[in-house]
Write a protein that holds these residues in place. Structure first.
Motif, PDB file in Angstrom:
ATOM      1  N   ASP A 173       0.964  -1.066   0.028  1.00  0.00           N
ATOM      2  CA  ASP A 173      -0.058   0.010  -0.063  1.00  0.00           C
ATOM      3  C   ASP A 173       0.832   1.291   0.036  1.00  0.00           C
ATOM      4  O   ASP A 173       0.339   2.420   0.002  1.00  0.00           O
ATOM      5  N   TYR A 174       2.339   1.171   0.193  1.00  0.00           N
ATOM      6  CA  TYR A 174       2.997   2.327   0.462  1.00  0.00           C
ATOM      7  C   TYR A 174       3.969   2.360  -0.902  1.00  0.00           C
ATOM      8  O   TYR A 174       4.402   1.168  -1.048  1.00  0.00           O
ATOM      9  N   SER A 175       4.329   3.170  -1.318  1.00  0.00           N
ATOM     10  CA  SER A 175       5.471   3.336  -2.519  1.00  0.00           C
ATOM     11  C   SER A 175       6.895   3.121  -2.103  1.00  0.00           C
ATOM     12  O   SER A 175       7.140   3.209  -0.865  1.00  0.00           O
ATOM     13  N   ARG A 235       8.432   6.137  -0.638  1.00  0.00           N
ATOM     14  CA  ARG A 235       8.127   6.567   0.573  1.00  0.00           C
ATOM     15  C   ARG A 235       8.715   5.390   1.750  1.00  0.00           C
ATOM     16  O   ARG A 235       9.061   6.057   2.858  1.00  0.00           O
ATOM     17  N   GLU A 244      -2.817   4.584   0.459  1.00  0.00           N
ATOM     18  CA  GLU A 244      -2.752   3.242  -0.029  1.00  0.00           C
ATOM     19  C   GLU A 244      -3.609   3.242  -1.382  1.00  0.00           C
ATOM     20  O   GLU A 244      -3.366   2.640  -2.337  1.00  0.00           O
ATOM     21  N   THR A 246      -1.333   4.746  -4.097  1.00  0.00           N
ATOM     22  CA  THR A 246      -0.207   3.910  -4.575  1.00  0.00           C
ATOM     23  C   THR A 246      -0.865   2.746  -5.627  1.00  0.00           C
ATOM     24  O   THR A 246      -0.175   2.427  -6.503  1.00  0.00           O
TER      25      THR A 246
END
Length: 323
Positions: free
Chosen positions: A30-32, A35, A153, A156
């Protein structure tokens, strides 16, 4: 405004020997990756209870991972009460039908009065999402459908789907010249070498693909339905100009109106009065980032393009021998 993030997981056997940032991207999709790398370098990632600040560090099976991070406000723009035509909204996404004249992001000459300002007013918590959740852009005077993510989320997932060409974006356009058949324009697009506000087809550019088909033919114009594979700045406008069929009203790539000989007064008035590119994002289809349900929306053709189409049809009927 901030949001505390606490994530936990354990390294699997198949992940042994991988880089830490690569593994965390797999564990927390859910996170790049960008990040996650920032969190590692900021000391927000713990491996077996110890802070790990090296993204390239190798991981081992059974290691316990914990991330304690804070999502901070990333938007400096101010919230403004600007009317939005919202065609769908839930806890994860907003789909809007953007009006002509609305700039998407604040920038030089447009410090406020933008879609971003409107989104911050409509949904204040979106300030935690990069770019206020904006996933893709439309030019200031292009109308139609855009999807906006309400959470990190969702953004992404949507950005990944866009890059994988899993989001369908279809447009209606009216171009100069009579086209006999559809086709594909597969030409790279880059910043214009001398006109810095323009884009151009150039061998050094990024790959760009536009599909188009003829929807309706007139005496000296054509109504098209187009589908994007890629999403470069001004892509449709540049590609159509490249093949000799500029968009009606395009102030950057178009030049003066090109009416056919003996055009009706109504058509002359419609062409001379059309002061924006005749381009509308008519259809959007995507897999919902949370439910994975395939969702599709259509936006009605705006009245100025409807009126232009009507004038083109009447002009064509008035000159049957030329059609």
């Amino acid at each position: 405004m901030t949001q505390e993030i606490n994530l936990k997981s354990e390294i699997t056997a198949t992940q042994t020997g991988q880089r830490l940032d690569q593994t965390l991207a797999e564990l927390f999709p859910d996170y790049s990756r960008t990040r996650i790398k920032e969190w590692i370098q900021a000391g927000a990632v713990y491996v077996d209870g110890m802070v790990q600040t090296k993204p390239r560090e190798k991981v081992l099976e059974g290691q316990e991972i914990e991330i304690e991070a804070t999502l901070k406000e990333e938007i400096k723009a101010e919230a403004q009460a600007i009317d939005l035509d919202i065609v769908y909204e839930d806890d994860h996404i907003i789909v809007i039908n953007k009006q002509a004249g609305l700039v998407v992001h604040p920038g030089a000459g447009n410090s406020d009065g933008t879609l971003m300002n409107a989104l911050l007013h409509h949904c204040p918590e979106i300030e935690l999402v990069p770019r206020a959740g904006i996933v893709h852009r439309l030019d200031k005077d292009t109308t139609g459908l855009m999807v906006v993510a309400k959470t990190v989320e969702a953004q992404t997932h949507l950005v990944a789907a866009l890059q994988a060409r899993e989001i369908t974006r279809e447009y209606e356009a009216i171009v100069s010249g009579t086209m006999t058949a559809g086709g594909i324009v597969d030409e790279p697009i880059a910043r214009h070498p001398t006109k810095r506000t323009h884009m151009a087809v150039h061998h050094s550019g990024r790959p760009s693909v536009t599909h188009y088909r003829v929807a309706e033919k007139f005496r000296a114009h054509t109504r098209l339905r187009l589908r994007l594979e890629t999403g470069r700045t001004h892509q449709i406008r540049v590609h159509m100009a490249h093949i000799g069929h500029i968009l009606v009203g395009d102030p950057v790539y178009g030049g003066r109106p090109r009416p056919p000989k003996k055009a009706t007064p109504e058509l002359m008035e419609a062409l001379n009065g059309f002061k924006r590119q005749a381009l509308h994002a008519v259809r959007l289809e995507l897999a919902h980032p949370f439910t994975c349900e395939i969702m599709s929306w259509q936006a009605p053709i705006p009245e100025d393009m409807v009126a232009l189409t009507r004038a083109l049809r009447e002009d064509t009927k008035a000159h049957p021998a030329e059609y």
